[in-house]
Design a protein around this motif. Structure first.
Motif, mmCIF file in Angstrom:
data_model
loop_
_atom_site.group_PDB
_atom_site.id
_atom_site.type_symbol
_atom_site.label_atom_id
_atom_site.label_comp_id
_atom_site.label_asym_id
_atom_site.label_seq_id
_atom_site.Cartn_x
_atom_site.Cartn_y
_atom_site.Cartn_z
ATOM 1 N N SER A 47 -88.521 -6.844 -49.219
ATOM 2 C CA SER A 47 -87.886 -7.892 -48.488
ATOM 3 C C SER A 47 -88.882 -8.487 -47.506
ATOM 4 O O SER A 47 -89.283 -7.778 -46.696
ATOM 5 C CB SER A 47 -86.513 -7.661 -48.189
ATOM 6 N N ALA A 48 -89.093 -9.924 -47.279
ATOM 7 C CA ALA A 48 -89.474 -10.484 -45.992
ATOM 8 C C ALA A 48 -88.666 -10.199 -44.921
ATOM 9 O O ALA A 48 -87.494 -10.356 -44.886
ATOM 10 C CB ALA A 48 -89.607 -11.767 -46.062
ATOM 11 N N SER A 49 -89.146 -9.727 -43.748
ATOM 12 C CA SER A 49 -88.311 -9.259 -42.676
ATOM 13 C C SER A 49 -88.956 -10.058 -41.507
ATOM 14 O O SER A 49 -90.044 -10.576 -41.342
ATOM 15 C CB SER A 49 -88.794 -7.673 -42.214
ATOM 16 N N GLU A 50 -87.762 -10.252 -40.496
ATOM 17 C CA GLU A 50 -88.351 -11.135 -39.512
ATOM 18 C C GLU A 50 -88.485 -9.909 -38.081
ATOM 19 O O GLU A 50 -87.540 -9.387 -37.992
ATOM 20 C CB GLU A 50 -87.122 -11.862 -39.076
ATOM 21 N N THR A 51 -89.445 -10.003 -37.626
ATOM 22 C CA THR A 51 -89.756 -9.074 -36.355
ATOM 23 C C THR A 51 -90.325 -9.787 -35.125
ATOM 24 O O THR A 51 -91.196 -10.875 -35.337
ATOM 25 C CB THR A 51 -90.559 -7.998 -36.891
ATOM 26 N N THR A 372 -92.014 -13.833 -39.840
ATOM 27 C CA THR A 372 -91.779 -13.615 -41.222
ATOM 28 C C THR A 372 -92.896 -12.602 -41.601
ATOM 29 O O THR A 372 -94.142 -13.210 -41.660
ATOM 30 C CB THR A 372 -91.542 -14.513 -41.926
ATOM 31 N N LEU A 374 -94.507 -9.704 -44.345
ATOM 32 C CA LEU A 374 -94.651 -9.074 -45.612
ATOM 33 C C LEU A 374 -95.717 -7.999 -45.610
ATOM 34 O O LEU A 374 -96.740 -8.219 -44.914
ATOM 35 C CB LEU A 374 -94.683 -10.113 -46.737
ATOM 36 N N SER A 412 -99.954 -5.614 -42.669
ATOM 37 C CA SER A 412 -98.941 -6.640 -42.933
ATOM 38 C C SER A 412 -99.445 -8.244 -42.539
ATOM 39 O O SER A 412 -100.731 -8.153 -42.044
ATOM 40 C CB SER A 412 -97.719 -6.330 -41.881
ATOM 41 N N GLU A 414 -98.393 -12.123 -41.767
ATOM 42 C CA GLU A 414 -97.427 -13.063 -41.112
ATOM 43 C C GLU A 414 -97.301 -14.089 -42.120
ATOM 44 O O GLU A 414 -98.303 -14.588 -42.625
ATOM 45 C CB GLU A 414 -97.902 -13.346 -39.689
ATOM 46 N N PRO A 421 -86.934 -15.236 -44.261
ATOM 47 C CA PRO A 421 -86.498 -13.982 -43.852
ATOM 48 C C PRO A 421 -85.376 -13.360 -44.875
ATOM 49 O O PRO A 421 -84.618 -14.226 -44.870
ATOM 50 C CB PRO A 421 -86.104 -13.691 -42.344
ATOM 51 N N GLY A 422 -85.709 -12.264 -45.644
ATOM 52 C CA GLY A 422 -84.515 -11.611 -46.103
ATOM 53 C C GLY A 422 -84.745 -12.146 -47.752
ATOM 54 O O GLY A 422 -83.986 -11.289 -48.646
ATOM 55 N N GLN A 424 -86.676 -11.378 -51.300
ATOM 56 C CA GLN A 424 -87.259 -10.573 -51.935
ATOM 57 C C GLN A 424 -88.332 -10.964 -52.763
ATOM 58 O O GLN A 424 -88.178 -12.019 -53.583
ATOM 59 C CB GLN A 424 -86.329 -9.764 -52.796
#
Length: 444
Positions: A47-51, A372, A374, A412, A414, A421-422, A424
């Motif tokens: 899943s693409a995550s936001e951080t 975002t 990955l 990772s 960006e 984000p979220g 898959q």
């Protein structure tokens, strides 16, 4: 016989047809199985995550002296002596060159003579003030004397008035002869005349005091005028002294002479404006240098004072990168380049860094931003270098989505655009997928 042979031939033909159909079915069956296998390829999803990430911007950097001053002539004249040359280390106030200005020195002598004359006139005016003050005191003394005489005249007149009244009473009683009254009357009239004379003397003394005071005021005004003339001449002397001081060119701060464009005997003219011809000297302070970094608009708003700066210079390929901090920010964008000037100070006691030297600066931005992210293995790249990902939709179908990448640390990446984000995507896989292809997610 013929009928039996016909039956035998028909049986053989039917057997051949059945055999052909069975063979055909046997050949078609693996194809169906392969298609079913292709539609159900198992894949692992991420899943693409936001951080919050810390960005780094790498930009060209240029070394500048901490201070640089162009030494120009403030007065016109011929260069008499050169005291410093290119490469000399000079201290603040140290003489660089001397310009001969004989005309100014003659003007100074004239002003000094004028001051001497003004001082003499000032002394004479001071004497005039003293004389006027003496006249005032004399006139005031005469006025006081006249007023004293007026008091005595009043007393004498009062006594004679009393004597006259007493004598008149006695004459009316015929105790004295009338001639005695005449004598007393004459004395009384004499005292009255004396009082009137004294009053006139008082008026005259008052006038003398006013005249003396006017003379004193005039003398004081003359003194102030002479003092002002003296003061003006002294200010002119100070001004000429300042200009004569400009004939000695001095270093404004500790530094190195990096340019010299004058020789002994050269005629120099006043050129106080920067850019009007070459300066006589250029002094650069290089114990500490400024590193200028033009940061583009996309990163300019994220730079903060104190951010870490890593500097690399092609002139020192074998050395470890230098570390500094952002010292100051311009705060505005250059309209011609759309960049903001960022400055870092670097100690340069060994003078290894030369102004004008080119390098690369990497600024670790302390301002973290939402991004975002990955895993790097989930991002594919085409032969032309364009990035894309395999998005797995809710119905387990593959959608190829081009993405724009940003920060890449090797682990990772960006994702700036093309993925939310979220969502898959397919993790690392050897197969190339197509739009609409069915997969079997191993995890969601």
């Amino acid at each position: 016989m013929m009928r039996s042979e016909y039956r035998s031939f028909g049986s053989c033909a039917a057997l051949l047809i059945v055999s052909t159909v069975i063979s055909s079915c046997a050949k078609q069956q693996p194809s169906v199985q392969r298609k079913e296998t292709q539609e159900s390829i198992p894949v692992k999803l991420v899943s693409a995550s936001e951080t919050k990430v810390q960005r780094t911007t790498s930009q060209p950097a240029t070394v500048h002296p901490y201070y640089q001053a162009e030494i120009r002539a403030k007065v016109s004249g011929y260069v008499g002596e050169i005291k410093a040359d290119i490469g000399d280390v000079v201290e603040a106030g140290e003489t660089l060159a001397i310009i001969n200005v004989p005309e100014m020195r003659k003007q100074r002598e004239i002003i000094e003579a004028r001051i001497t004359r003004f001082v003499s006139e000032e002394a004479r005016a001071q004497a005039g003030v003293a004389l006027a003050e003496a006249h005032v005191r004399s006139a005031e003394a005469k006025l006081a004397q006249a007023k004293s005489e007026m008091s005595r005249a009043d007393a004498s007149l009062a006594a004679m008035e009393a004597e006259f009244n007493r004598t008149q009473d006695l004459v009316q009683r015929q105790s004295l002869e009338s001639r005695v009254l005449d004598e007393v009357r004459k004395k009384r009239d004499s005292e009255r005349a004396n009082k009137e004379a004294t009053a006139s003397a008082i008026h005259s003394a008052d006038a003398d005091v006013a005249v003396a005071q006017a003379q004193l005021t005039s003398a004081q005004a003359d003194l102030k005028a002479d003092q002002a003339e003296t003061d003006i001449a002294r200010r002119q002397l100070e001004e000429i002294d300042v200009l004569i001081d400009y004939s000695t060119l001095k270093a404004p701060f500790n530094g190195i002479v990096t340019q010299r464009h004058v020789d002994p005997g050269d005629l120099v003219r006043e050129t106080s404006e920067v850019g009007s011809g070459k300066p006589l000297f250029v002094i650069s302070q290089m114990e500490t240098v400024r590193v200028h970094i033009p940061v583009p608009e996309v990163d300019a708003a994220l730079v903060r004072r104190g951010d870490t700066v890593t500097l690399r210079f092609p002139s020192f390929p074998a050395e470890e990168p230098m570390t500094a901090s952002v010292t100051r920010l311009a705060g505005v964008l250059d309209p011609s380049t759309r960049t903001m000037l960022v400055e870092a100070e670097v100690q340069n006691t060994d003078r290894k860094l030369i102004p004008g030297m080119f390098g690369e600066a990497s600024i670790s931005l302390s301002t973290k931003i939402a991004a975002t992210i990955l895993p790097a293995r989930a991002v594919r790249f085409s032969e032309s270098g364009d990035a894309y990902v395999y998005i797995v939709e809710e119905d387990s179908t593959v959608s190829i989505s081009p993405v724009k990448t940003g920060l890449d640390d090797g682990h990772s990446i960006e994702i700036l655009a093309g993925l939310s984000p979220g969502q898959q995507v397919i993790d690392a896989h050897l197969k190339r997928f197509t739009d609409g292809e069915k997969v079997v997610p191993l995890s969601r």
